[in-house]
Every structure is written in structure tokens, then in C-alpha cells.
Write a protein that holds these residues in place. Sequence first.
Motif, short mmCIF file in Angstrom:
data_model
loop_
_atom_site.label_atom_id
_atom_site.label_comp_id
_atom_site.label_asym_id
_atom_site.label_seq_id
_atom_site.Cartn_x
_atom_site.Cartn_y
_atom_site.Cartn_z
N PHE A 149 0.83 -1.21 0.00
CA PHE A 149 0.00 0.00 0.00
C PHE A 149 0.87 1.26 0.00
O PHE A 149 0.55 2.24 -0.67
N ILE A 150 1.96 1.23 0.77
CA ILE A 150 2.89 2.38 0.80
C ILE A 150 3.46 2.62 -0.59
O ILE A 150 3.47 3.74 -1.10
N CYS A 151 3.94 1.54 -1.20
CA CYS A 151 4.56 1.64 -2.52
C CYS A 151 3.54 2.10 -3.57
O CYS A 151 3.80 3.00 -4.36
N SER A 169 -4.13 13.81 -5.96
CA SER A 169 -3.07 13.11 -5.23
C SER A 169 -2.94 13.66 -3.81
O SER A 169 -2.70 12.92 -2.86
N MET A 170 -3.15 14.98 -3.67
CA MET A 170 -3.10 15.59 -2.34
C MET A 170 -4.24 15.08 -1.46
O MET A 170 -4.05 14.80 -0.28
N TYR A 171 -5.44 14.93 -2.05
CA TYR A 171 -6.56 14.40 -1.28
C TYR A 171 -6.26 13.00 -0.76
O TYR A 171 -6.58 12.66 0.39
N GLY A 176 -5.02 9.74 4.35
CA GLY A 176 -4.29 8.78 5.17
C GLY A 176 -3.58 9.44 6.34
O GLY A 176 -3.53 8.88 7.44
N ALA A 177 -3.03 10.63 6.12
CA ALA A 177 -2.30 11.32 7.19
C ALA A 177 -3.22 11.71 8.34
O ALA A 177 -2.87 11.54 9.51
N VAL A 178 -4.39 12.26 8.02
CA VAL A 178 -5.35 12.64 9.06
C VAL A 178 -5.83 11.40 9.81
O VAL A 178 -5.93 11.40 11.05
N LEU A 179 -6.11 10.33 9.08
CA LEU A 179 -6.55 9.09 9.72
C LEU A 179 -5.45 8.53 10.62
O LEU A 179 -5.75 7.98 11.70
N ASN A 180 -4.21 8.68 10.21
CA ASN A 180 -3.10 8.15 11.00
C ASN A 180 -3.01 8.81 12.37
O ASN A 180 -2.71 8.14 13.37
N PHE A 210 -4.13 4.58 -0.35
CA PHE A 210 -4.02 3.80 -1.57
C PHE A 210 -5.39 3.62 -2.23
O PHE A 210 -5.55 3.81 -3.44
N THR A 211 -6.40 3.28 -1.44
CA THR A 211 -7.75 3.06 -1.97
C THR A 211 -8.34 4.35 -2.54
O THR A 211 -8.94 4.34 -3.63
N VAL A 212 -8.17 5.45 -1.82
CA VAL A 212 -8.69 6.74 -2.29
C VAL A 212 -8.03 7.15 -3.59
O VAL A 212 -8.71 7.57 -4.55
N MET A 213 -6.72 6.99 -3.67
CA MET A 213 -6.00 7.41 -4.88
C MET A 213 -6.32 6.50 -6.06
O MET A 213 -6.41 6.95 -7.21
N LEU A 214 -6.49 5.21 -5.80
CA LEU A 214 -6.85 4.29 -6.87
C LEU A 214 -8.24 4.62 -7.42
O LEU A 214 -8.50 4.51 -8.62
N PHE A 215 -9.14 5.06 -6.52
CA PHE A 215 -10.48 5.46 -6.93
C PHE A 215 -10.45 6.75 -7.75
O PHE A 215 -11.21 6.91 -8.71
N LEU A 216 -9.56 7.67 -7.39
CA LEU A 216 -9.52 8.99 -8.05
C LEU A 216 -8.66 9.02 -9.31
O LEU A 216 -8.80 9.95 -10.11
#
Length: 291
Positions: A149-151, A169-171, A176-180, A210-216
Motif C-alpha cells: 500500500f505504501i509503494c 493526489s493531495m486528497y 491517510g495522514a489525518v486518519l493516521n 491507496f484506496t482513495v487514490m486508486l479510486f480517483l
Amino acid sequence: MNKQEEKQIKITTQPVSRLVVEYAIPSIVCMLVSNIYNLIDTAFVGSIDTQSTAAIGIVFPYMALVQSFSFYFGHGSGNYISRALGSKKSGDASVMASAGFFSAIIFSVVIAAISGAFLSPVLGLLGSTATILPYAQEYFKYILIGTPFICGTFVLNNQMRHQGNAMFSMYGILSGAVLNIFLDYLLIIYFGMGVAGAGLATAISQAVSFTVMLFLCGRNGGIRIELRKFRMNWNIFKAINAGGLPSLFRQSFMCIAAICLNNLFCCKQGYDVRQCRLAWIRTGIPAGMWL
């Protein structure tokens, strides 16, 4: 007129100063947030004990290594994608996007599997002492699970920015950062999981990014990642190499420097070189690795 054509007209007709602000700010935010995961983990784990805090520093070089190869595949494929879209060769760009993405995922699974199979030796090479080892193992095992997922997140981040979708990409990175931050508090402080909670929080947060970016990635004229378009041949490999090697070398130096500092710190804490080696032979490193 499709979204890609509208974006091409926008990029070629709008003032450069406006475009720089529009695309540079999201990219800067992404780069800052990408490096904040370890800081957030350290901030929460620092309230537990020094061994847990040290464990995060030990695993950092591994994450830097994963990031360096992510940038290799992301920048390498992204540079080609930019040129292909500029030449209106969307088919070639789509093939390259899938090639860069799936190659990175395959690589990340392989490196995570090897590291997991030799957990103690790998942590020893990263600079852990025998005292820190149990804490580093607890943190590292979740980072290994999250490695694909990181990669994948870093590859998609770079590919999307090269397509002109820096905001998307920023979204993905910010989600992930806010969730972390929330998960670190929940797992480390509330559930008392300690350093293992920090690792689990990072893995879950990266999976969400990863999931959000794959969707967008297929929206706003972006290229959708498709397995059926994945192929790897010499021309594709050469193109990724041309654009990705500089990033790989640049990021790898951070990994090497962190490993050297960790090992130097190990030997400064009452261990001479021979004692460090003997400690790690007992915890799983074959003696031949120190010859």
C-alpha cells in the motif's frame, strides 16, 4: 472535447505563474505529508518508553528504501506519461501507467516477503540492538503488511501529478495522514497497543490513501489503472529507467545514511563492533554476513 483535451488546452494557454501555483502547492503538501508519518508515530510512541521510540527509528531506513523504489517506478512512468499525453498518445500513457503501478506492487510484495522471512537479521542490518529488537519486530511486522500500500500510494501520487491531477493526489495523501493521527491515539493510547499500534495505524492509513487514490486516478481525464494493460518489455523498462533512476539514487542515499547512523548509534551505546556482531549472531544473523 474530453477532459484530457481540456486539460491540455488549459496547460498550454494559461499563464505559467497561475499554473505553477495550482500544481506546485498540492505537490509540496504531498511531499511534506509523506514524510510526516514517522514523526506522528514518534510523537505518540515517545510517551511510552525509549525502546519503542528507537524501534521507529530502526524501521525508518526500510520505509525510505520502499519510498525510493516507489519514486523510481512513479517518476519513471510518470515522466513518460506526461510526454505521451502531450503527444496525444493516451494509449501508450495508459500502458505505461499500468506497467509502472503493477511492477511496483510486485516489487513491494517481494521485498516485504523477504524481509518478513528474515525479520531479525534485517532489523539487525538496519541498526537495531538486541534490547530494541522485540519492539522493532512488533512495529516492523505491520509495516511489512502495509508495504504494497505504501509503494502503490507513492507511485499513484507521482503518476497523478504528472497527469496534472495534483489536487487528487493531495486528497489521497491527506486522507491517510489525518486518519493516521486519529488511529495513533486510538491504538497507542486508548487500546494500549504501544509501538505495535503505531505500526498498525500506519498500515491502515496507507491502505486508505491507496484506496482513495486508486479510486480517483481515473477521474478528471486521468488514466485508470487496468490489469489487462499491464505488460513489461525492454522498451517500457528502459523508459522507466530513464526517468526513475535519478530519483532512486537520490532517495536511496537517505536510506543508506539512516542505516549508518543507526549502526553507529548501536556501537556508541556501550557496544564495540565485535559486541554488536555477536549480539546479532545470537538473534539470527548468520556469522557469514559479518565477514
